[in-house]
Structures are given as C-alpha cells and as structure tokens.
Motif scaffolding. Sequence first.
Motif, PDB file in Angstrom:
ATOM      1  N   TRP A 164      47.850  44.984  36.673  1.00  0.00           N
ATOM      2  CA  TRP A 164      46.808  44.214  36.000  1.00  0.00           C
ATOM      3  C   TRP A 164      46.625  44.602  34.535  1.00  0.00           C
ATOM      4  N   THR A 174      41.127  37.333  29.435  1.00  0.00           N
ATOM      5  CA  THR A 174      41.800  36.445  30.389  1.00  0.00           C
ATOM      6  C   THR A 174      41.970  37.114  31.737  1.00  0.00           C
ATOM      7  N   ARG A 175      42.312  38.400  31.705  1.00  0.00           N
ATOM      8  CA  ARG A 175      42.544  39.128  32.958  1.00  0.00           C
ATOM      9  C   ARG A 175      41.250  39.369  33.738  1.00  0.00           C
ATOM     10  N   SER A 177      38.648  37.148  33.826  1.00  0.00           N
ATOM     11  CA  SER A 177      37.968  35.887  34.119  1.00  0.00           C
ATOM     12  C   SER A 177      38.775  35.027  35.074  1.00  0.00           C
ATOM     13  N   ILE A 178      38.095  34.075  35.698  1.00  0.00           N
ATOM     14  CA  ILE A 178      38.725  33.140  36.638  1.00  0.00           C
ATOM     15  C   ILE A 178      38.561  31.730  36.098  1.00  0.00           C
ATOM     16  N   LYS A 179      39.661  31.034  35.897  1.00  0.00           N
ATOM     17  CA  LYS A 179      39.621  29.659  35.407  1.00  0.00           C
ATOM     18  C   LYS A 179      39.379  28.699  36.565  1.00  0.00           C
ATOM     19  N   ARG A 186      46.545  28.431  39.772  1.00  0.00           N
ATOM     20  CA  ARG A 186      45.963  29.268  38.727  1.00  0.00           C
ATOM     21  C   ARG A 186      44.627  29.846  39.178  1.00  0.00           C
ATOM     22  N   TYR A 189      45.342  32.566  41.670  1.00  0.00           N
ATOM     23  CA  TYR A 189      46.013  33.667  40.960  1.00  0.00           C
ATOM     24  C   TYR A 189      44.973  34.497  40.195  1.00  0.00           C
ATOM     25  N   ASP A 190      44.079  33.815  39.476  1.00  0.00           N
ATOM     26  CA  ASP A 190      43.026  34.521  38.748  1.00  0.00           C
ATOM     27  C   ASP A 190      42.059  35.215  39.701  1.00  0.00           C
ATOM     28  N   THR A 191      41.766  34.563  40.823  1.00  0.00           N
ATOM     29  CA  THR A 191      40.877  35.171  41.813  1.00  0.00           C
ATOM     30  C   THR A 191      41.458  36.474  42.346  1.00  0.00           C
ATOM     31  N   ALA A 194      41.618  38.984  38.834  1.00  0.00           N
ATOM     32  CA  ALA A 194      40.300  39.344  38.307  1.00  0.00           C
ATOM     33  C   ALA A 194      39.366  39.832  39.410  1.00  0.00           C
TER      34      ALA A 194
END
Length: 425
Positions: A164, A174-175, A177-179, A186, A189-191, A194
């Motif tokens: 990470w 960015t690392r 947060s979750i978009k 995505r 992946y963010d979940t 992050a």
Amino acid sequence: MKKFIAKIHLWLSVPFGVVITILCLTGALLVFETEIQEVTNPSLYKAKVSDSGRMPINLLMPKVKEQLPDSVVISSVQIPSNSSKNYRMGFGQGRTSLLVDPYTAEIKGQVSPSAKGTFYSFIRRFHRWFLFQYSRDSFSWGKMITGVSTLVFVFIMITGIIIWVPKTLKMLKTRLSIKTNASRFRFWYDTHLAGGIWVALLLLTMCLTGLTWSFNWYRNGFYKVFGVETSAPSQVVQQTQQGQGNGRGSQEGRPERVDGNSDKQGQINREGRGGERPEGAENPERQERSGGRGGYQRQGGPNYAVWDDVYASLSKENPRAKAISIQNGTASVSINKRGNTRASDSYTFDGLTGEITDIKYYKYQDRSSKIRGWIYAVHVGTWGGMFTRILYFIACLAGASLPLTGYYIYLKKWRVRRKKKTRTA
C-alpha cells in the motif's frame, strides 16, 4: 521487491481467506455479545425492579434453594451494581451460573460459556476452535486452524501495508480514499486498499493478542517482552471472571499462569497480622459445628448471613464498583473503570464473623495478573469503553470483507489476463 511481496500477499490470502473472514465475522458478533443477549432475551438478564429493594442474601438464598434439588448448594454469588440486572449464582465445580431475580428470588434460567445448542455458544466455538472439540490438555485441530490462520493474517496485513505504501505524497490521498463514482472494480479495489489500511492497526492488535491463546511459544515470548516468565502447565491458575457477562472470558483458551514479581504490599491486613487468618477460619469441621452465623450452617452449605455482612461492608467502601462477587472465605470487587476490565480488588474474610482479614488491591497485584487482564481487554476492545468496542466491531467487519474483495480483485484480473491471452492466440 514489491512484486515479490505482492505474490506472498496473494498466495497467503487465497487458501486462508475464507477462514480469516469467518474469524472476523464471529469476532464482530462477540464484541456485543452481552448486549445482544440481553436485548434478545431480556427476561433472563433483566430484573423486575421493586420499590422494596433487592432482598438481603440470607433471605434470598432460602427461596432460591426451594427451587433447587437438595444436593445443589449455591457456592458463589455475583451482585451487579446495576439494580436492574439479575444476580449470577454459581454452584458445583462447573462454570454454569443461575440467573436469579434479586427482588422475587425467581430463578430465570442458567447460562454456561461451554453450553451447546445456543447461538452464541456456536459463534464462540467457531471463533476459537472452528467447531472442533477442544480440551486444554490435548491437541486440537480447531485451535491449530484458528492459530495458524491468525498468524498468517498478521503476515498478510504486513505485506499488504508494504504494498500500500505510496511512492509519493501526492498519491497518499488517493490511497486513503474510496472512489464511489468510478467503476465497480475501482470501487472494490479502493475498498480493499483504503479500507484495509484504515483498520490494519486494530486488526493487528487483535491478532497479536489473540495468538497468546493459540501457541505456547508465542505466549512465552509475548510475556517475556513484559518481563514475565511463564510457568509449567501444572501451575496453571484459573482466573475468576469479575463482572463479565459474556462467554468470551471463559476459562478455556486462557493463557496459563505466569509468574512475575509479586508485590507483597498488595497483601494488606487491616489488623496488621501479616496476612495470617484467624485460627479456625478455614476449618470446615469447626465451622459446621458452630452453626448460627458461622461459616457453614448445620445442614451444610455456606451461612449467607455472613455474606450479607461482607457485601454490606464492601459495597459501602466501593460505591462505584461494577460488581461484587462473594464465595466461601473470599470476595472480589470489580473495578468500574476503563483499561483492564478484569481488574478487581481481592478480599479474604473470616468465615465465622464476616470480618475482612486481608486485602489485595489491584494496583499492588503481580504483573502477570495484570498482563492477563490487559491482553483480554485489548483483544476484545473493552479497554476504552463503548467507543473502542464500536471501533473493534467496524474493524472486524472490514477485516471480514478484505478476503472477499481480494478474491474479487484477483478473479477480475485473472479474467482480463485470460482474455488478453485468447486475443493474442
């Protein structure tokens, strides 16, 4: 280097992911075990408060005994400070407790951490031993599965943190947060990235403390860090739960007795007798012969009038106590504060008169006892009150989702690679 670590992260996660999810989910359910049980079965745990007040122990016990076989003798009672809760009464050699309404003396039922057939006994066995049979003195596959999986989870989280770590500070936001407005891949992946980093510290804390119940070698090393040496299994001392309503504090799976430097100042005698007990105070024959308000009644069993005196004395001196537990010759007062939620002051009393003869305050107790209590409190999240318990609950749910989102990411990438190979072929 990160590619190699990523492979380790992946190939440790694939076989152990399902077990890790189960451990985290069951752990989340156990965080609020007491509250959930009280809500789902209020008549078992809640007393019907009366203006007349709770019955004295010596009046309560005869009415309780009328509802029990003659062979059953109540050997201990735990009196909570909360007047709307039922008393817990122990009997026999097991850890089964009777729940008794202190206003009506009605036995509402019984509870046991090791009882089978209830929802939470199932969850507890799943969390600790993966539903396998467990015995302290024999090898358990369930204990080995949960222990190894927890240890692997530690390595998975460490490798995940290394993967990470962003290359630049610009990528840090960015690392973390979750978009939510991006593609499904995505989002998950963010979940995974992050969400995992936000709960990593709490999950590592749970795992590193939980491993003390899984492996002797780990427990020995863990205690040595705090300057405490573990003793032989034959010297195991079972620690009595104080003020704990949930089964997570049961005897099974606890760390064995560890011996630190005992502080003799903790054994305080009110009359300066150096901890000596009055002659005959521990002589059952003398107590049985004495009758009256002695330690035992003539028909056998404790004299609960003496327990009344002890409770009155301790409750007056400890108005903020979480609970007071009394049994033959000893009593304990659960300290109602954050931190080690198993912290308690221990008392010895004269079985003939109810006079307090010795006190061992928690602050003077040996380091080993304190460490045991702290390990439990830190593992289950009770050390910071309701706030930390909520954080632990969220962390457990997030931990349960990490293998699932990881599987999704792996399968998605695998399908993309497979399509690329098909096109090139």
